[in-house]
Design a protein around this motif. Sequence first.
Motif, PDB file in Angstrom:
ATOM      1  N   ALA A 198      19.549  25.885 -12.600  1.00  8.22           N
ATOM      2  CA  ALA A 198      19.568  25.336 -13.957  1.00  8.22           C
ATOM      3  C   ALA A 198      19.967  23.875 -13.852  1.00  8.22           C
ATOM      4  N   LEU A 199      19.463  23.076 -14.758  1.00  5.84           N
ATOM      5  CA  LEU A 199      19.836  21.666 -14.747  1.00  5.84           C
ATOM      6  C   LEU A 199      19.847  21.130 -16.170  1.00  5.84           C
ATOM      7  N   VAL A 200      20.696  20.132 -16.342  1.00  3.64           N
ATOM      8  CA  VAL A 200      20.734  19.356 -17.578  1.00  3.64           C
ATOM      9  C   VAL A 200      20.699  17.898 -17.174  1.00  3.64           C
ATOM     10  N   GLU A 201      19.789  17.126 -17.753  1.00  6.01           N
ATOM     11  CA  GLU A 201      19.710  15.712 -17.397  1.00  6.01           C
ATOM     12  C   GLU A 201      19.430  14.860 -18.623  1.00  6.01           C
ATOM     13  N   TYR A 202      19.951  13.651 -18.563  1.00  6.31           N
ATOM     14  CA  TYR A 202      19.719  12.668 -19.621  1.00  6.31           C
ATOM     15  C   TYR A 202      19.237  11.391 -18.962  1.00  6.31           C
ATOM     16  N   GLU A 203      18.133  10.856 -19.459  1.00  4.40           N
ATOM     17  CA  GLU A 203      17.583   9.623 -18.898  1.00  4.40           C
ATOM     18  C   GLU A 203      17.323   8.631 -20.025  1.00  4.40           C
ATOM     19  N   TRP A 204      17.496   7.352 -19.714  1.00  2.00           N
ATOM     20  CA  TRP A 204      17.318   6.334 -20.745  1.00  2.00           C
ATOM     21  C   TRP A 204      16.970   4.993 -20.090  1.00  2.00           C
ATOM     22  N   ALA A 205      16.465   4.070 -20.919  1.00  2.00           N
ATOM     23  CA  ALA A 205      16.088   2.740 -20.449  1.00  2.00           C
ATOM     24  C   ALA A 205      16.941   1.708 -21.190  1.00  2.00           C
ATOM     25  N   PRO A 206      17.977   1.147 -20.531  1.00  3.86           N
ATOM     26  CA  PRO A 206      18.831   0.152 -21.206  1.00  3.86           C
ATOM     27  C   PRO A 206      18.133  -1.190 -21.388  1.00  3.86           C
ATOM     28  N   VAL A 207      17.177  -1.497 -20.502  1.00  2.00           N
ATOM     29  CA  VAL A 207      16.365  -2.713 -20.602  1.00  2.00           C
ATOM     30  C   VAL A 207      14.948  -2.351 -20.189  1.00  2.00           C
ATOM     31  N   ASN A 208      14.005  -3.254 -20.454  1.00  2.00           N
ATOM     32  CA  ASN A 208      12.615  -3.011 -20.077  1.00  2.00           C
ATOM     33  C   ASN A 208      12.476  -2.808 -18.575  1.00  2.00           C
ATOM     34  N   ARG A 209      11.684  -1.829 -18.199  1.00  2.00           N
ATOM     35  CA  ARG A 209      11.299  -1.518 -16.819  1.00  2.00           C
ATOM     36  C   ARG A 209      12.389  -0.802 -16.016  1.00  2.00           C
ATOM     37  N   LEU A 210      13.594  -0.647 -16.541  1.00  2.00           N
ATOM     38  CA  LEU A 210      14.691  -0.007 -15.800  1.00  2.00           C
ATOM     39  C   LEU A 210      15.033   1.338 -16.432  1.00  2.00           C
ATOM     40  N   GLY A 211      15.001   2.394 -15.624  1.00  2.00           N
ATOM     41  CA  GLY A 211      15.405   3.715 -16.086  1.00  2.00           C
ATOM     42  C   GLY A 211      16.642   4.190 -15.367  1.00  2.00           C
ATOM     43  N   LEU A 212      17.544   4.842 -16.087  1.00  2.00           N
ATOM     44  CA  LEU A 212      18.766   5.412 -15.532  1.00  2.00           C
ATOM     45  C   LEU A 212      18.809   6.902 -15.865  1.00  2.00           C
ATOM     46  N   GLU A 213      19.516   7.671 -15.027  1.00  2.00           N
ATOM     47  CA  GLU A 213      19.577   9.119 -15.237  1.00  2.00           C
ATOM     48  C   GLU A 213      20.900   9.678 -14.734  1.00  2.00           C
ATOM     49  N   VAL A 214      21.409  10.656 -15.465  1.00  2.00           N
ATOM     50  CA  VAL A 214      22.547  11.471 -15.032  1.00  2.00           C
ATOM     51  C   VAL A 214      22.106  12.923 -15.100  1.00  2.00           C
ATOM     52  N   GLU A 215      22.352  13.676 -14.024  1.00  2.00           N
ATOM     53  CA  GLU A 215      21.898  15.070 -13.968  1.00  2.00           C
ATOM     54  C   GLU A 215      23.003  15.960 -13.415  1.00  2.00           C
ATOM     55  N   LEU A 216      23.085  17.166 -13.972  1.00  2.00           N
ATOM     56  CA  LEU A 216      23.983  18.204 -13.467  1.00  2.00           C
ATOM     57  C   LEU A 216      23.130  19.397 -13.043  1.00  2.00           C
ATOM     58  N   PRO A 217      22.904  19.589 -11.725  1.00  2.00           N
ATOM     59  CA  PRO A 217      22.110  20.729 -11.244  1.00  2.00           C
ATOM     60  C   PRO A 217      23.016  21.882 -10.785  1.00  2.00           C
ATOM     61  N   PHE A 218      22.716  23.089 -11.240  1.00  2.00           N
ATOM     62  CA  PHE A 218      23.491  24.284 -10.906  1.00  2.00           C
ATOM     63  C   PHE A 218      22.639  25.231 -10.058  1.00  2.00           C
ATOM     64  N   SER A 219      23.315  26.010  -9.188  1.00  2.00           N
ATOM     65  CA  SER A 219      22.662  27.079  -8.427  1.00  2.00           C
ATOM     66  C   SER A 219      23.520  28.331  -8.480  1.00  2.00           C
ATOM     67  N   PHE A 220      22.865  29.477  -8.731  1.00  2.00           N
ATOM     68  CA  PHE A 220      23.544  30.774  -8.767  1.00  2.00           C
ATOM     69  C   PHE A 220      22.782  31.703  -7.820  1.00  2.00           C
ATOM     70  N   TYR A 221      23.512  32.411  -6.968  1.00  2.00           N
ATOM     71  CA  TYR A 221      22.899  33.211  -5.905  1.00  2.00           C
ATOM     72  C   TYR A 221      23.295  34.679  -6.032  1.00  2.00           C
ATOM     73  N   TYR A 222      22.311  35.560  -5.757  1.00  2.00           N
ATOM     74  CA  TYR A 222      22.557  37.002  -5.785  1.00  2.00           C
ATOM     75  C   TYR A 222      21.870  37.648  -4.583  1.00  2.00           C
ATOM     76  N   PRO A 223      22.613  38.435  -3.771  1.00  2.00           N
ATOM     77  CA  PRO A 223      22.007  39.080  -2.592  1.00  2.00           C
ATOM     78  C   PRO A 223      20.984  40.126  -2.994  1.00  2.00           C
ATOM     79  N   VAL A 224      19.971  40.316  -2.135  1.00  2.00           N
ATOM     80  CA  VAL A 224      18.914  41.307  -2.381  1.00  2.00           C
ATOM     81  C   VAL A 224      18.593  42.021  -1.074  1.00  2.00           C
TER      82      VAL A 224
END
Length: 289
Positions: free
Chosen positions: A91-117
């Motif tokens: 699962a992930l949640v991310e926010y991206e934005w452009a503070p000025v022309n041509r420049l993009g910034l991003e903050v992301e929180l990626p999660f992993s959950f594991y289950y044996p099979v």
Amino acid sequence: MNTLLKAGSAALLTCLGALNGFAQTNDEIPNNIADSLYIAEVQDYAQPVKILHAEPLYIDLIRDLGARKGEREWNVGMGLTDKNTHDEYIALVEYEWAPVNRLGLEVELPFSFYYPVNGNTNAPGSKLNSLKMAAQYSFFVSEKLKTSMAIGYIQEFELTDFNQYSSSPLFTGNVYNPFFIAAKRWGQNFHTLLYTGPQVFHHFEDNNTHTVWQINTNVHYMIPGTRNFIGIEFNKEAQKHDFDMTVRPQMRVGVTDNILIGIVTGIPINRENERFSTFLRLIYEPAHN
């Protein structure tokens, strides 16, 4: 596991129908005119120049190529990978934005959950994988060539497992990832893109580093008269004595003017570590001036 894969397939078929339905709603406008209007909406309503490109859904960009000041976007992603000894839910949640022309910034929180099979009793520890921050700058945008190029950098601060927060250091390593992007639109509907760069993993426990090269190539076809597309990602990783590739057919469907849904299926070429996977991305683009 089979139920989840069937559900993913059903969602894929539903979206195929939606793609067809959205295209049919524009029957009163010739598709070539609708395409031209949409391209003009993206490229011509403001300055500086920006070229419409289809963005891959799995390894996505930090921000649109040629981003304009004030653009922003929220992403929520969910996925399932069938591995040999366990299932991995991401699962992930991310926010991206452009503070000025041509420049993009991003903050992301990626999660992993594991289950044996398959009778296994052990699986990796579930965790918030990292705090991920990134920047991307489009240094070349050509309306004549319908081509954009960008450079960027992703910094990840890797975190320990949830169940080790009280007994281990919170941060376990860094990932350094400079990258290069080149994209071209062919005519009005076909899009190609290259995303490549090294990922350098630095583990604090043994102070070792190793490098994995990412080489991601993409081809997309935008459905005439719509914002929807179908396409494919070829996600390749190369490191010492090893090469892996996963083919990811995908589609994007516009639900409203500012909400889109992307569906991805992952098919590994070499199944030594994992089998099929599915991924769903919900994209929300707030209005901006």
